[in-house]
Enzyme design. Structure first.
Site, PDB file in Angstrom:
ATOM      1  N   ASP A 126      -5.571   7.045  -4.344  1.00  0.00           N
ATOM      2  CA  ASP A 126      -4.255   6.832  -5.274  1.00  0.00           C
ATOM      3  C   ASP A 126      -3.186   7.881  -5.046  1.00  0.00           C
ATOM      4  OD1 ASP A 126      -5.704   4.558  -5.866  1.00  0.00           O
ATOM      5  OD2 ASP A 126      -5.880   4.604  -7.976  1.00  0.00           O
ATOM      6  N   ASP A 210       2.389   5.730  -4.937  1.00  0.00           N
ATOM      7  CA  ASP A 210       0.868   5.914  -4.967  1.00  0.00           C
ATOM      8  C   ASP A 210       0.507   5.959  -3.621  1.00  0.00           C
ATOM      9  OD1 ASP A 210       0.850   6.162  -7.734  1.00  0.00           O
ATOM     10  OD2 ASP A 210      -0.652   4.911  -7.800  1.00  0.00           O
ATOM     11  N   HIS A 259      -1.088  -0.777  -4.918  1.00  0.00           N
ATOM     12  CA  HIS A 259      -2.025  -0.659  -3.855  1.00  0.00           C
ATOM     13  C   HIS A 259      -2.115  -1.564  -2.681  1.00  0.00           C
ATOM     14  CE1 HIS A 259      -3.440   2.481  -7.200  1.00  0.00           C
ATOM     15  NE2 HIS A 259      -2.411   2.645  -6.557  1.00  0.00           N
ATOM     16  N   ASP A 261      -4.567  -1.560  -0.591  1.00  0.00           N
ATOM     17  CA  ASP A 261      -6.118  -1.594   0.239  1.00  0.00           C
ATOM     18  C   ASP A 261      -6.960  -2.760  -0.151  1.00  0.00           C
ATOM     19  OD1 ASP A 261      -6.140  -0.087  -1.990  1.00  0.00           O
ATOM     20  OD2 ASP A 261      -7.024   1.645  -1.249  1.00  0.00           O
ATOM     21  N   CYS A 363     -10.643   3.045  -2.129  1.00  0.00           N
ATOM     22  CA  CYS A 363      -9.935   3.823  -3.171  1.00  0.00           C
ATOM     23  C   CYS A 363     -10.626   5.088  -3.584  1.00  0.00           C
ATOM     24  CB  CYS A 363     -10.049   2.837  -4.308  1.00  0.00           C
ATOM     25  SG  CYS A 363      -8.942   1.190  -4.284  1.00  0.00           S
TER      26      CYS A 363
HETATM   27  O1  DAV Z   1      -6.046  -6.042  -5.364  1.00  0.00           O
HETATM   28  O2  DAV Z   1      -6.549  -5.473  -7.320  1.00  0.00           O
HETATM   29  C1  DAV Z   1      -6.942  -2.943  -5.556  1.00  0.00           C
HETATM   30  C2  DAV Z   1      -6.641  -1.560  -5.251  1.00  0.00           C
HETATM   31  C3  DAV Z   1      -6.877  -0.787  -6.513  1.00  0.00           C
HETATM   32  N1  DAV Z   1      -6.583   0.842  -6.351  1.00  0.00           N
HETATM   33  C4  DAV Z   1      -6.156  -5.446  -6.223  1.00  0.00           C
HETATM   34  C5  DAV Z   1      -5.684  -3.859  -5.901  1.00  0.00           C
END
Ligand code: DAV
Length: 379
Positions: A126, A210, A259, A261, A363
């Site tokens: 992140d 981020d 995010h 990913d 992550c």
């Molecule tokens: O799809 O809930 C996941 C990534 C979280 N760092 C989601 C995002």
């Protein structure tokens, strides 16, 4: 006393591989060194405009109840055990593993613009992104993450001393003006309708992003505008990286974006996973470049598993050790089968308790050094 003369002016080469200590251009080249996050010292953030927007209404009680306190001990212990075992497996695969410092994130702080307490150093992806020999600290957009970089400072100093280019992007003040403070209080349907029209909780008054909103395909990087990554943040990123790289903005029908990913995950040149629940709007860009987009398999996670910060689509949030080898969660058998059918060797690792902290293998890591160099992949 360290003197400037001791700082090396050019990237030092790691003797056995002849690579700069910080060297990574994509998500799949052979992995040599990685930062793995940790949950020790993690605090539950207090509700704040961006967090309130990003969490699902059914989870608000958790932040109301525990905000400002340590994460419940049993959650920390279970996730720490999985992270330690993950590190052991990476080391057995010949990867150097580095960890952030342990910090007590319950410590309150006050800036001229706001008061908060911290969150954690569980998800290096992140906050950190490596592009070539440069390691960039992202500005972040949650008040509880304003000082998260402190857990990584000893690592950053080490990489700087060993020749890396270390950049910190300007942090937004995170004052009330930076947020659409009313956004989070609107009913979910209204928020979603606004998001579809390109309206997010962070405003464009100051840059923010981020690092996990960016995915690297060599010379081409893809970034999404999200609740934590704003347009002026994307502009900063483009200008900082310069002509050597191309930063493309892409979007997904994601009503709560934060995010990239668990939406788009490249596996090897020409092949990427996409999330069938939010297929990329700019699919043509990938097809024209000769990339196959394969739909990820849904998670096997039970509905009642505690997930305070992310969706179960983190089943596709894998870590590539090289273009043939992928770490996948042990109980995500459909994802494992899909990847095996595509010709990959799968390393299954328990990670469901880490999911509870908001992410999976991608992550929870930042690849500092991979083999390989700057290349183009058809874009
Ligand atoms: O799809 O809930 C996941 C990534 C979280 N760092 C989601 C995002």
């Amino acid at each position: 006393m360290e003197t400037l003369l001791q700082l090396k002016p050019t990237p030092s080469l790691v003797s056995n591989q002849q690579l700069p200590v910080v060297n990574s251009y994509n998500e799949w080249d052979p992995l040599k060194e990685v930062i793995v996050g940790r949950v020790e010292g993690a605090a539950v953030p207090k509700l704040e405009p961006a967090l309130e927007t990003n969490s699902y209404p059914s989870n608000l009680w958790f932040f109301q109840k525990y905000g400002g306190q340590p994460f419940p001990q049993e959650l920390i212990e279970a996730a720490a055990k999985e992270l330690n075992e993950f590190c052991r497996i990476l080391e057995a695969e010949g990867v150097t593993v580095r960890r952030p410092d342990v910090i007590d994130f319950t410590q309150p702080y006050k800036t001229p613009d706001f008061e908060a307490n911290g969150f954690y150093a569980a998800m290096p992806r992140d906050i950190l992104i490596v592009v070539g020999n440069e390691i960039i600290e992202a500005p972040m957009a949650w008040r509880s993450r304003f000082f998260e970089y402190r857990a990584y400072r000893s690592l950053m100093l080490d990489y700087l001393r060993r020749g890396a280019k270390w950049t910190t992007a300007p942090k937004p003040s995170m004052s009330d003006e930076f947020y659409d403070v009313d956004f989070a209080t609107k009913p979910v349907e209204v928020r979603y309708a606004l998001t579809e029209k390109g309206h997010f909780v962070s405003r464009d008054t100051e840059p923010s992003f981020d690092a996990a909103d960016i995915v690297r395909f060599g010379r081409d990087l893809f970034v999404q505008r999200s609740h934590v990554t704003n347009n002026i943040g994307i502009t900063w990123l483009k200008r900082n990286l310069g002509d050597k790289f191309r930063v493309h903005e892409i979007n997904f029908p994601d009503l709560n974006p934060m995010h990239i990913d668990a939406s788009l995950v490249p596996l090897r040149p020409g092949l990427a996973l996409i999330n069938p629940a939010r297929p990329c709007i700019q699919t043509d860009l990938f097809k024209k470049a000769g990339w196959d987009l394969v739909e990820a398999a849904p998670s096997t996670l039970p509905d009642n598993w505690p997930m305070y910060m992310c969706s179960s689509w983190v089943c596709m949030n894998i870590l590539s050790l090289d273009p043939e080898t992928i770490v996948v969660e042990k109980q995500e058998q459909p994802m494992q089968k899909l990847l095996k059918d595509l010709g990959f060797k799968v390393i299954p690792v328990d990670f469901r308790h880490v999911y509870t902290f908001g992410g999976s293998f991608h992550c929870a890591t930042c690849d500092v050094r991979r083999e390989g160099q700057l290349e183009e992949y058809g874009f």
